[in-house]
Design an enzyme around this catalytic site. Structure first.
Site, mmCIF file in Angstrom:
data_model
loop_
_atom_site.group_PDB
_atom_site.id
_atom_site.type_symbol
_atom_site.label_atom_id
_atom_site.label_comp_id
_atom_site.label_asym_id
_atom_site.label_seq_id
_atom_site.Cartn_x
_atom_site.Cartn_y
_atom_site.Cartn_z
ATOM 1 N N ASP A 184 40.963 49.498 34.898
ATOM 2 C CA ASP A 184 41.461 49.292 33.526
ATOM 3 C C ASP A 184 40.738 50.099 32.454
ATOM 4 O O ASP A 184 40.486 49.584 31.351
ATOM 5 C CB ASP A 184 41.412 47.793 33.191
ATOM 6 N N GLU A 238 45.909 47.228 33.582
ATOM 7 C CA GLU A 238 46.448 45.895 33.300
ATOM 8 C C GLU A 238 47.571 46.044 32.276
ATOM 9 O O GLU A 238 47.417 46.741 31.273
ATOM 10 C CB GLU A 238 45.353 44.979 32.726
ATOM 11 N N LYS A 263 48.903 46.330 37.254
ATOM 12 C CA LYS A 263 48.683 44.915 37.621
ATOM 13 C C LYS A 263 48.955 44.017 36.418
ATOM 14 O O LYS A 263 48.556 44.329 35.297
ATOM 15 C CB LYS A 263 47.254 44.730 38.141
ATOM 16 N N LYS A 281 44.395 39.793 35.973
ATOM 17 C CA LYS A 281 43.028 40.294 35.870
ATOM 18 C C LYS A 281 42.582 40.916 37.192
ATOM 19 O O LYS A 281 41.879 41.919 37.202
ATOM 20 C CB LYS A 281 42.075 39.161 35.454
ATOM 21 N N VAL A 305 36.236 48.160 33.511
ATOM 22 C CA VAL A 305 36.026 47.102 32.509
ATOM 23 C C VAL A 305 37.059 45.988 32.667
ATOM 24 O O VAL A 305 38.149 46.218 33.168
ATOM 25 C CB VAL A 305 36.130 47.703 31.095
ATOM 26 N N THR A 306 36.696 44.782 32.189
ATOM 27 C CA THR A 306 35.369 44.382 31.781
ATOM 28 C C THR A 306 34.690 43.671 32.950
ATOM 29 O O THR A 306 35.353 43.086 33.801
ATOM 30 C CB THR A 306 35.383 43.437 30.550
ATOM 31 N N CYS A 324 38.090 41.540 34.597
ATOM 32 C CA CYS A 324 38.874 42.194 35.653
ATOM 33 C C CYS A 324 38.026 42.729 36.806
ATOM 34 O O CYS A 324 38.487 42.754 37.948
ATOM 35 C CB CYS A 324 39.746 43.281 35.044
ATOM 36 N N GLN A 342 22.240 35.224 45.609
ATOM 37 C CA GLN A 342 22.497 34.456 46.832
ATOM 38 C C GLN A 342 22.751 35.382 48.028
ATOM 39 O O GLN A 342 23.675 35.175 48.815
ATOM 40 C CB GLN A 342 23.685 33.504 46.633
HETATM 41 N N1 TIU Z 1 40.623 44.513 32.150
HETATM 42 C C1 TIU Z 1 40.141 43.374 31.678
HETATM 43 O O1 TIU Z 1 38.994 43.031 31.893
HETATM 44 N N2 TIU Z 1 41.010 42.630 30.866
HETATM 45 C C2 TIU Z 1 40.582 41.825 29.840
HETATM 46 O O2 TIU Z 1 41.392 41.204 29.166
HETATM 47 N N3 TIU Z 1 39.240 41.785 29.608
HETATM 48 C C3 TIU Z 1 38.606 41.145 28.592
HETATM 49 O O3 TIU Z 1 37.370 41.101 28.621
HETATM 50 N N4 TIU Z 1 39.301 40.650 27.587
#
Ligand code: TIU
Length: 234
Positions: free
Chosen positions: A24, A73, A130, A133, A158-159, A163, A203
């Site tokens: 993303d 996304e 996609k 997430k 990210v993030t 995701c 862990q």
């Molecule tokens: N790609 C992804 O992480 N989508 C999000 O909406 N991330 C947020 O941190 N908002």
């Protein structure tokens, strides 16, 4: 096998059966005027990911990694793949599908939905759209990996806590070994970046491994390959 020093212990993988997954890196998350900003985030926090990720991408291309996969996304224009629980969540300044400065927010085919120029996919690289997430939910990602005999993933993008985490958890449950690159993943929240990475490797590596991109590049690209990487951003 290639070995990368990692947390909690060295990550071993065969490049031919490994995919670099770039999650993303879309204008909607990384640039002003997109979905990330409408949620109230400081998008500049994600921009440090770009230079190291460009180097990793160049390395993966140079060595012929088993697959290079970019995810995006987003939703179809009539929003039929966006559940109300996602559409109406929170109090964003603009909702998914609303017109924004980079086109309709998080809608496939819009300028803001596409990947930033610095990390544009090359011909032959997979682009997975996609709706959620995670990268497996509602996509052909799993089938594409299986078709290529991929067993390990190097995960970036990210993030970190949204995701990236969802994808790594989905992948771990499906039997993939995942190495997450610490400087090639980013969060709008520095504390989540730290905790998100720690959760993966804690862990005994409950979901996977974590390493900086320099460790991966050193393992993959011996000095004899330096000419192939010349000209990539420093
Ligand atoms: N790609 C992804 O992480 N989508 C999000 O909406 N991330 C947020 O941190 N908002």
């Amino acid at each position: 096998m290639t070995t990368v020093p990692a947390d909690p212990y060295p990550f071993e993988f065969a490049p031919a059966t490994t995919a670099l997954v770039i999650i993303d890196m879309q204008r909607d998350f990384v640039e002003l005027g997109g979905f990330g900003e409408t949620l109230g985030n400081d998008v500049s926090l994600l921009q440090s990911v770009v230079p190291p990720l460009q180097k990793v991408l160049a390395t993966a291309r140079a060595i012929g990694m088993g697959a290079i996969v970019h995810t995006r996304e987003g939703h179809v224009p009539d929003l039929s793949d966006c559940p109300p629980a996602k559409l109406t969540r929170g109090e964003p300044s603009l909702r998914i599908g609303d017109p924004g400065p980079k086109g309709r927010i998080l809608i496939r085919g819009e300028y803001g939905h596409d990947i930033i120029d610095d990390l544009a996919p090359a011909p032959g690289e997979l682009v997975i759209d996609k709706p959620g997430k995670g990268s497996f939910h509602g996509t052909t990602f799993g089938a594409e990996l299986q078709a290529r005999g991929i067993t390990s993933l190097i995960v970036t993008g990210v993030t970190t806590e949204v995701c990236v985490h969802t994808t790594v958890r989905e992948a771990n449950d499906r039997g993939y070994e995942c190495l997450v690159l610490s400087d090639c993943t980013g969060s709008y929240f520095p504390e989540f970046q730290k905790a998100g990475l720690a959760m993966i490797a804690a862990q005994g590596g409950i979901f996977g491994w974590v390493a900086p991109s320099t460790a991966l590049i050193t393992a993959l690209a011996p000095t004899s390959m330096a000419p192939a990487l010349e000209g990539t951003p420093s």
